[in-house]
Design an enzyme around this catalytic site. Structure first.
Site, PDB file in Angstrom:
ATOM      1  CE  LYS A 156      -4.111  -1.976   2.195  1.00 36.51           C
ATOM      2  NZ  LYS A 156      -5.041  -1.902   3.348  1.00 36.51           N
ATOM      3  CB  ILE A 157       3.713   2.373   2.111  1.00 37.65           C
ATOM      4  CG1 ILE A 157       2.955   2.241   3.429  1.00 37.65           C
ATOM      5  CG2 ILE A 157       4.643   3.584   2.147  1.00 37.65           C
ATOM      6  CD1 ILE A 157       3.825   1.843   4.604  1.00 37.65           C
ATOM      7  CG  ASP A 177       6.337  -6.443  -4.474  1.00 46.03           C
ATOM      8  OD1 ASP A 177       6.206  -7.671  -4.270  1.00 46.03           O
ATOM      9  OD2 ASP A 177       6.044  -5.583  -3.624  1.00 46.03           O
ATOM     10  CB  CYS A 209      10.606  -4.312   0.232  1.00 49.80           C
ATOM     11  SG  CYS A 209      12.314  -3.742   0.444  1.00 49.80           S
ATOM     12  N   PRO A 210       9.213  -5.177   2.958  1.00 45.56           N
ATOM     13  CG  PRO A 210       8.274  -7.309   2.998  1.00 45.56           C
ATOM     14  CD  PRO A 210       8.351  -6.061   2.151  1.00 45.56           C
ATOM     15  NE  ARG A 238      10.240  -2.802  10.549  1.00 47.29           N
ATOM     16  CZ  ARG A 238       9.187  -2.004  10.717  1.00 47.29           C
ATOM     17  NH1 ARG A 238       9.274  -0.741  10.308  1.00 47.29           N
ATOM     18  NH2 ARG A 238       8.077  -2.441  11.274  1.00 47.29           N
ATOM     19  CG  ASP A 262      11.045   7.956   9.453  1.00 51.32           C
ATOM     20  OD1 ASP A 262      11.244   8.979  10.153  1.00 51.32           O
ATOM     21  OD2 ASP A 262      10.140   7.129   9.687  1.00 51.32           O
ATOM     22  CD  GLU A 267      14.791   2.413  14.068  1.00 50.35           C
ATOM     23  OE1 GLU A 267      13.658   2.394  14.572  1.00 50.35           O
ATOM     24  OE2 GLU A 267      15.006   2.769  12.909  1.00 50.35           O
ATOM     25  CG  HIS A 299      10.795   4.446  13.158  1.00 50.56           C
ATOM     26  ND1 HIS A 299      11.468   3.254  13.238  1.00 50.56           N
ATOM     27  CD2 HIS A 299       9.614   4.156  12.547  1.00 50.56           C
ATOM     28  CE1 HIS A 299      10.743   2.279  12.722  1.00 50.56           C
ATOM     29  NE2 HIS A 299       9.609   2.814  12.286  1.00 50.56           N
TER      30      HIS A 299
END
Length: 350
Positions: A156-157, A177, A209-210, A238, A262, A267, A299
């Protein structure tokens, strides 16, 4: 549901505000812990049915054992990602639910804000003009219109970012993807391509992506070597999607035009906390912060009123479904690829 006891780790003032406001509709017993989850404080969950965790709360095998032995039944994540949970350690003992979507627009909009600020040097101009320095030297950017944006990950993002850049700014959009949204791409005039082509042709590369074993350090010295000189790298996904040391090397030799981050791969000890009165012990992070063409935010891409409301509402609904013995629509059903999954039959992963 007053007999359902919830322990919220890493609870910031805004978490407490929204949980207490929305809990009027649920009546749970909730206790807030300001500290991140560790193996030392996990025992505080003794007597609680549910623990609620955020992105920097790590469920190691040791923590999973402590939770299980102290009667915890459900881990309710306040995030979409779940790479902070050792799923092998919790399977068959602790159910894990997440918030799969809270505000993809918030993160997408922050991504574009980073891009605009870096390209047009807004962050530098802000400090310059506050000193009454109105020189334009060093502030030149480039038109985004007609340039190429590479989007890695079209959930979605990623799709929203692609649409903003493609439709809003007139950029050519390349996407990558392993699970392509072909119809969406065709309808918007976007092209799915191999990563190598995306790296070589993109003026802007944005990561959505994850974090998996396949995507860890997807931006590294080899992939950066394929990119255009002056490329802008954006990461609101991430931290470990980027090898920070390789990124720094490419910044030092001038190959990268700018980086908007971000997230950061190490982190945990810094983000979401105030360290303004102390010293940063992480030499890599400290070096990263010295570059004028690097913009780091803490973040915060998710951090809108709408998003936090959705996070807490979904978390509470996940807990209510568990307490009432209903199907867990947002359970992390990670065994699907390893064995026949009964989730569709019984509504739960196990």
């Amino acid at each position: 549901m007053a007999d359902t006891r919830i322990l919220v780790f890493d609870a910031k003032p805004y978490d407490i505000e929204f949980f207490e406001k929305l809990n009027k509709n649920y009546g749970f017993f909730i206790k807030f812990i300001p500290d991140r989850l560790t193996e030392d404080n996990a025992v505080l969950a003794n007597g609680y049915d549910v623990v609620s965790l955020f992105v920097n709360d790590y469920v190691t095998p040791q923590v999973a054992d402590i939770f299980y032995k102290n009667g915890v039944k459900l881990i309710a994540l306040r995030s979409a990602g779940y790479n902070n949970v050792d799923l092998d350690a919790v399977y068959g003992r602790l159910h894990v639910v997440r918030v799969p979507a809270y505000s993809p627009h918030a993160i997408a909009e922050h991504t574009v804000a980073l891009l605009l600020a870096l390209n047009r040097k807004i962050h530098r101009a802000y400090w310059r003009t506050r000193d009454f320095n109105f020189s334009l030297h060093g502030l030149m950017g480039f038109d985004l219109h007609g340039k190429t944006a590479g989007i890695i990950g079209t959930g979605k993002i990623g799709r929203i970012v692609a649409e903003i850049l493609g439709k809003g700014f007139g950029m050519r959009v390349l996407v990558s993807d392993p699970y392509p949204q072909t119809e969406w791409a065709e309808n918007n005039g976007f092209s799915y391509v191999e990563l190598e082509k995306l790296y070589k042709e993109s003026d802007v590369i944005s990561l959505h992506c994850p974090l998996t074993e396949n995507t860890r350090h997807i931006i590294n010295k080899d992939s950066l070597a394929l990119t255009k000189p002056g490329v802008i790298i954006l990461n609101t996904g991430r931290g470990q999607l980027i090898s920070t040391r390789d990124l720094i090397a490419a910044l030092k030799n001038g190959h990268i035009g700018a980086a908007g981050l971000d997230v950061y791969e190490e982190e945990t000890d810094y983000f979401f906390e105030d360290h303004s009165d102390s010293y940063i012990q992480d030499d890599v992070l400290a070096r990263l912060m010295t570059f004028p063409n690097v913009l780091v935010t803490s973040h915060q891409a998710f951090f809108t009123r709408e998003a936090v409301t959705n996070i807490v509402e979904t978390t509470m609904e996940n807990i209510r479904a568990f307490a009432e013995g209903k199907a867990l629509d947002n359970e992390i059903c990670y065994k699907c690829d390893r064995q026949n999954c009964r989730k569709k039959e019984v509504g739960r992963c196990w």
